[in-house]
Design a protein around this motif. Sequence first.
Motif, PDB file in Angstrom:
ATOM      1  N   ALA A 383       0.836  -1.209   0.000  1.00 19.91           N
ATOM      2  CA  ALA A 383       0.000   0.000   0.000  1.00 19.91           C
ATOM      3  C   ALA A 383       0.867   1.254   0.000  1.00 19.91           C
ATOM      4  N   LEU A 384       1.944   1.251   0.787  1.00 17.06           N
ATOM      5  CA  LEU A 384       2.847   2.401   0.839  1.00 17.06           C
ATOM      6  C   LEU A 384       3.555   2.589  -0.502  1.00 17.06           C
ATOM      7  N   LEU A 385       4.034   1.511  -1.097  1.00 19.70           N
ATOM      8  CA  LEU A 385       4.696   1.596  -2.398  1.00 19.70           C
ATOM      9  C   LEU A 385       3.744   2.142  -3.458  1.00 19.70           C
ATOM     10  N   GLY A 386       2.488   1.674  -3.426  1.00 17.41           N
ATOM     11  CA  GLY A 386       1.516   2.157  -4.395  1.00 17.41           C
ATOM     12  C   GLY A 386       1.228   3.637  -4.242  1.00 17.41           C
ATOM     13  N   ALA A 387       1.088   4.081  -2.997  1.00 17.12           N
ATOM     14  CA  ALA A 387       0.820   5.502  -2.757  1.00 17.12           C
ATOM     15  C   ALA A 387       1.993   6.364  -3.196  1.00 17.12           C
ATOM     16  N   LEU A 388       3.213   5.913  -2.945  1.00 14.03           N
ATOM     17  CA  LEU A 388       4.389   6.678  -3.360  1.00 14.03           C
ATOM     18  C   LEU A 388       4.488   6.751  -4.884  1.00 14.03           C
ATOM     19  N   ALA A 389       4.222   5.634  -5.553  1.00 13.76           N
ATOM     20  CA  ALA A 389       4.279   5.627  -7.016  1.00 13.76           C
ATOM     21  C   ALA A 389       3.247   6.573  -7.616  1.00 13.76           C
ATOM     22  N   HIS A 390       2.099   6.680  -6.966  1.00 19.35           N
ATOM     23  CA  HIS A 390       1.018   7.525  -7.481  1.00 19.35           C
ATOM     24  C   HIS A 390       1.245   9.001  -7.180  1.00 19.35           C
ATOM     25  N   ARG A 391       1.642   9.312  -5.941  1.00 18.06           N
ATOM     26  CA  ARG A 391       1.720  10.710  -5.519  1.00 18.06           C
ATOM     27  C   ARG A 391       3.120  11.311  -5.640  1.00 18.06           C
ATOM     28  N   LEU A 392       4.161  10.487  -5.551  1.00 14.73           N
ATOM     29  CA  LEU A 392       5.540  10.991  -5.588  1.00 14.73           C
ATOM     30  C   LEU A 392       6.361  10.129  -6.548  1.00 14.73           C
ATOM     31  N   PRO A 393       6.013  10.133  -7.821  1.00 13.38           N
ATOM     32  CA  PRO A 393       6.654   9.221  -8.782  1.00 13.38           C
ATOM     33  C   PRO A 393       8.132   9.503  -9.024  1.00 13.38           C
ATOM     34  N   ASP A 394       8.608  10.694  -8.681  1.00 11.96           N
ATOM     35  CA  ASP A 394      10.018  11.010  -8.896  1.00 11.96           C
ATOM     36  C   ASP A 394      10.925  10.440  -7.809  1.00 11.96           C
ATOM     37  N   TRP A 395      10.340   9.937  -6.737  1.00 13.47           N
ATOM     38  CA  TRP A 395      11.139   9.321  -5.687  1.00 13.47           C
ATOM     39  C   TRP A 395      11.531   7.906  -6.108  1.00 13.47           C
ATOM     40  N   VAL A 457      -1.414   5.650   3.348  1.00 17.10           N
ATOM     41  CA  VAL A 457      -1.857   6.356   2.140  1.00 17.10           C
ATOM     42  C   VAL A 457      -2.162   7.818   2.461  1.00 17.10           C
ATOM     43  N   GLU A 458      -2.820   8.072   3.585  1.00 11.50           N
ATOM     44  CA  GLU A 458      -3.120   9.434   3.993  1.00 11.50           C
ATOM     45  C   GLU A 458      -1.833  10.219   4.239  1.00 11.50           C
ATOM     46  N   ALA A 459      -0.865   9.589   4.897  1.00 11.93           N
ATOM     47  CA  ALA A 459       0.398  10.259   5.182  1.00 11.93           C
ATOM     48  C   ALA A 459       1.122  10.634   3.895  1.00 11.93           C
ATOM     49  N   VAL A 460       1.142   9.741   2.917  1.00 13.15           N
ATOM     50  CA  VAL A 460       1.815  10.047   1.654  1.00 13.15           C
ATOM     51  C   VAL A 460       1.127  11.217   0.957  1.00 13.15           C
ATOM     52  N   GLY A 461      -0.206  11.273   1.008  1.00 14.39           N
ATOM     53  CA  GLY A 461      -0.913  12.402   0.422  1.00 14.39           C
ATOM     54  C   GLY A 461      -0.509  13.719   1.048  1.00 14.39           C
ATOM     55  N   ARG A 462      -0.386  13.744   2.375  1.00  8.47           N
ATOM     56  CA  ARG A 462       0.021  14.976   3.054  1.00  8.47           C
ATOM     57  C   ARG A 462       1.475  15.331   2.719  1.00  8.47           C
ATOM     58  N   ILE A 463       2.340  14.315   2.683  1.00  8.96           N
ATOM     59  CA  ILE A 463       3.743  14.565   2.342  1.00  8.96           C
ATOM     60  C   ILE A 463       3.852  15.119   0.936  1.00  8.96           C
ATOM     61  N   ALA A 464       3.102  14.549   0.012  1.00  8.55           N
ATOM     62  CA  ALA A 464       3.143  15.028  -1.375  1.00  8.55           C
ATOM     63  C   ALA A 464       2.710  16.488  -1.454  1.00  8.55           C
ATOM     64  N   GLY A 465       1.716  16.855  -0.654  1.00 12.95           N
ATOM     65  CA  GLY A 465       1.247  18.234  -0.656  1.00 12.95           C
ATOM     66  C   GLY A 465       2.307  19.211  -0.201  1.00 12.95           C
ATOM     67  N   VAL A 466       3.001  18.891   0.885  1.00 16.41           N
ATOM     68  CA  VAL A 466       4.020  19.821   1.377  1.00 16.41           C
ATOM     69  C   VAL A 466       5.259  19.794   0.498  1.00 16.41           C
ATOM     70  N   ARG A 467       5.533  18.634  -0.128  1.00 18.60           N
ATOM     71  CA  ARG A 467       6.665  18.599  -1.062  1.00 18.60           C
ATOM     72  C   ARG A 467       6.390  19.530  -2.243  1.00 18.60           C
ATOM     73  N   TYR A 468       5.175  19.525  -2.728  1.00 15.80           N
ATOM     74  CA  TYR A 468       4.788  20.419  -3.814  1.00 15.80           C
ATOM     75  C   TYR A 468       4.878  21.878  -3.371  1.00 15.80           C
ATOM     76  N   ASP A 469       4.471  22.156  -2.137  1.00 18.05           N
ATOM     77  CA  ASP A 469       4.519  23.527  -1.628  1.00 18.05           C
ATOM     78  C   ASP A 469       5.945  24.044  -1.514  1.00 18.05           C
ATOM     79  N   LEU A 470       6.895  23.164  -1.174  1.00 23.26           N
ATOM     80  CA  LEU A 470       8.284  23.602  -1.075  1.00 23.26           C
ATOM     81  C   LEU A 470       8.771  24.167  -2.406  1.00 23.26           C
ATOM     82  N   ASP A 471       8.405  23.518  -3.504  1.00 26.01           N
ATOM     83  CA  ASP A 471       8.808  23.997  -4.823  1.00 26.01           C
ATOM     84  C   ASP A 471       7.991  25.204  -5.261  1.00 26.01           C
ATOM     85  N   ARG A 472       6.678  25.152  -5.004  1.00 28.44           N
ATOM     86  CA  ARG A 472       5.795  26.220  -5.458  1.00 28.44           C
ATOM     87  C   ARG A 472       6.154  27.548  -4.818  1.00 28.44           C
TER      88      ARG A 472
END
Length: 485
Positions: A383-395, A457-472
């Motif tokens: 489940a964690l691998l799937g969430a990372l592939a979906h939300r943070l594919p560059d990792w 899955v929820e944690a990866v979604g939140r991490i992806a959001g703040v990772r995007y904010d760091l760049d934005r």
Amino acid sequence: MTGEVRGVQLARLLGQWHALPGRRRSPDYAALAGAVRGLLADGRLPLGVRLPAERELAEALRISRTTVTAAYRQLRETGHLASRRGAGSWTMLPGNHRVASTGLWTPLDDREMIDLGVAALAAPPQLLTAARAAAEDLPRYLGGAGYHPTGIIELREAVADGYTARGLPTSADQIMVTSGTQHALDLVLRLALAPGGSVLVESPTYPNALAALAGRRARITTHGLAADSGGWEADLLLGSLRQTRPRLAYLIPEFQNPTGHLMPAPLRERVVAAAHAAGTDLIVDESFVDLPLDGTELPPPMATFDRHSRVVSIGGMSKPYWGGLRIGWVRASAPQVQRLAAVRVGVDMASPVLDQLVAVHLLADAPAIVGDRRAQLAAQRDALLGALAHRLPDWRVTAPRGGVTLWAELDGPVSSALARAAEEVGVRLAPGPRFGLDGTLERFLRLPFTLPAADLVEAVGRIAGVRYDLDRAGRQRWQEPAVIA
């Protein structure tokens, strides 16, 4: 007080502190104070350490002394620093924080936090049954003093039988029961390592092992692990043993923490032979040996190749069973066990008898308990691998064949910045630098898969959001800190 940090050392730990989240919305002194709090929060700057003088830190960071003075003042106001005129300033625990299960600071009101800093499972349902059975067994021990420095015989026999079943004949005399694996490591270091002794460790490695070595003032050298599935570079590891000839080497061959690598059998044999030739004793941490996934076949224990009592194995109940059951052990030669028992008497005398009886009953039911754990972990890992592939594919993440953690290579050296930002959205992370020395590993992040799949899955979604904010937000990218040999 545990020590003093010099200006150049703190500057190295701080790295590109001006690029941390919130930098553009706050003055320099506030950004510096926030960066110091970040080091305190993730354990790279411990309690009771004296910080450098304001002038010294200002020179190391190439900023004005006024900025450092204001940052120290803010740290005193938030309860992170105590100062005494003429004596210096020391790090401290704020009154609205507590020490969490990770050993790090955490706010008192963080109950809704998704904690990915802890790589441990909740207790199995069989624990209550084992505890009741242990309570029924307890009366036969109540007539004695209750001190068993090497552990009660039932548990030592059960642990010895486990090693024998893995192909390593072991007697109860070769087992010492401890209060957890960390306690086992501490006792071995007390016996085998003089203050200032040399130790070889993997990089990255388990942070609490580094803390134990720091407590012995060890001189640490590292063997860098490859980020991919290969892990150990055989020639480099064997060369390090031959060239540095350390007094000890601390290795995690089964599903290494944090990378999840599994050391192959041929390398195990070569490492033991090289250690003997170099006069090095090996401390082999087997915390994850019970948790192979996907039918992975385990190589023989490293002690199988030991003919000269150079290998001391440590393990425990925390990872496959429950961290709240503080039961660990040491497997060594019988004379070494007796020497460890003599050292232990000056530390804590013995492990609780009732806890040891609980462990006996859990080990008797090990096939069912551990089988359930493996199935649970495999599903949560996927489940964690799937969430990372979906939300943070560059990792970049390699699926481990066992253990409880992923070692993710990020899309930039932003691990500490990301951990600070994630805390603001209710996710606690263990950034890469916690697993190394001197602030390196900023491109990496350890992600345990010990929580329920929905939380991951929820944690990866939140991490992806703040990772995007760091760049934005257009903040500066971190620069990889220089490796200091």
